[in-house]
Design an enzyme around this catalytic site. Structure first.
Site, PDB file in Angstrom:
ATOM      1  N   LEU A 141      17.466  41.497-131.696  1.00  0.00           N
ATOM      2  CA  LEU A 141      16.315  42.378-131.869  1.00  0.00           C
ATOM      3  C   LEU A 141      15.091  41.661-131.328  1.00  0.00           C
ATOM      4  O   LEU A 141      15.027  40.428-131.343  1.00  0.00           O
ATOM      5  CB  LEU A 141      16.095  42.715-133.352  1.00  0.00           C
ATOM      6  CG  LEU A 141      17.174  43.517-134.076  1.00  0.00           C
ATOM      7  CD1 LEU A 141      16.829  43.631-135.568  1.00  0.00           C
ATOM      8  CD2 LEU A 141      17.350  44.893-133.467  1.00  0.00           C
ATOM      9  N   ASP A 142      14.111  42.410-130.857  1.00  0.00           N
ATOM     10  CA  ASP A 142      12.848  41.812-130.417  1.00  0.00           C
ATOM     11  C   ASP A 142      12.182  41.078-131.572  1.00  0.00           C
ATOM     12  O   ASP A 142      12.419  41.391-132.748  1.00  0.00           O
ATOM     13  CB  ASP A 142      11.888  42.894-129.905  1.00  0.00           C
ATOM     14  CG  ASP A 142      12.327  43.491-128.575  1.00  0.00           C
ATOM     15  OD1 ASP A 142      13.137  42.865-127.882  1.00  0.00           O
ATOM     16  OD2 ASP A 142      11.850  44.599-128.257  1.00  0.00           O
TER      17      ASP A 142
END
Length: 303
Positions: A141-142
């Site tokens: 995930l970012d």
């Protein structure tokens, strides 16, 4: 983990960071410079600058990175099984260091900012095989995205999950706050995306296939609470697609979203069939307080 080093410098004068980088060939120059600035590499017992000119006879001491983490992995885990565990990644935490050095030399994760990988390796859960590549990661995930993540405990399960992701047999659901009121209750964004001429990732005819389904959950005061279902897994896909649609994610400065405390994107749910048993599994991450607070803030009319 590697032992600390104590070296008496000999030869012609050299910068400390250049010398230390040669001694720590597995570490990037940036990591070495950070170690010097943090006092992990000293000269004659004193903290100096990376540019310090070494002279013969000076003693360079290198404190090698050791497992440690401020965040307790147990506070993040929501499900712990034989072959994998599921956790909730907080917003603001990188999944792994930006330098790829850590993949071959895991101890490097402890020489930079805390990441999810360093938290895992500092206190791995029961049954975790330390030989598992990339600390068991099967997706990411970012930094500013919060939510559910699955991590493999062994190479066999990891390989099976990577195959499931590649075959689009893992289904993920995200929640987001979009700037503007999306008119259609549901729809599909089928727009290729890619990095054009070395710039940022964006919608492009020469990009790779990218498909996102969506469903509007609520519209209020010029914003939309929206549920997203990525059918492909391109980098920044949801952010690019919502921006292309004309309704960028709240807090997404890169794609012209309105200012917020952070990127309002949350990995709400992950669903897949266990690769060994075939059992259908679903794990969810509750919407975090800061996300709820942001929705309340932007949808409350000013008095």
């Amino acid at each position: 983990m590697a032992e600390n080093k104590k070296i008496v410098f000999e030869g012609y004068s050299r910068r400390l960071d250049v010398f230390a980088a040669d001694e720590l060939a597995d570490f990037s120059r940036a990591i070495v410079q950070k170690m010097i600035k943090d006092g992990k590499i000293t000269v004659n017992g004193k903290k100096v600058k990376p540019s310090w000119p070494l002279t013969p006879g000076e003693v360079v001491e290198i404190e090698m990175p050791h497992p440690q983490a401020k965040t307790d992995l147990n506070d993040l885990i929501i499900h712990d099984a034989k072959d994998f565990f599921v956790l909730i990644k907080p917003a603001g935490m990188l999944v792994h260091p930006q330098s790829p050095v850590w993949e071959e030399h895991p101890e490097a994760v402890f020489s930079s900012e805390e990441t999810l990988v360093s938290v895992i390796l500092a206190n791995p859960p029961k049954g975790f095989d330390l030989s598992t590549p990339r600390a068991g990661l099967v997706h990411r995930l970012d930094r500013e995205t919060s939510g559910v993540m699955l991590v493999a405990k062994n190479p066999e399960f990891q390989a099976e999950m990577v195959a499931l992701f590649a075959n689009r047999e893992v289904h993920k659901t995200y929640h987001s706050i979009a700037c503007g009121e999306v008119p259609d209750d549901e729809g599909t964004i089928d727009v290729p995306i890619g990095r054009v001429a070395g710039g940022k990732i964006k919608a492009s005819d020469v990009g790779r296939e990218a498909v996102t389904d969506y469903k509007v959950l609520e519209r209020k005061n010029g914003f939309t609470y929206i549920e997203l279902y990525p059918r492909t897994g391109r980098t920044n896909q949801l952010r690019v697609h919502l921006s292309w649609l004309g309704y960028p994610v709240l807090g997404d400065w890169l794609y012209r979203g309105a200012t917020a405390e952070r990127l309002m994107l949350h990995a709400r749910r992950i669903e897949f069939k266990h690769p060994f048993t075939g059992k259908a599994l679903k794990f969810e991450a509750p919407v975090p307080p800061d996300f709820k607070a942001a929705w309340k803030r932007v949808t409350t009319p000013e008095k």
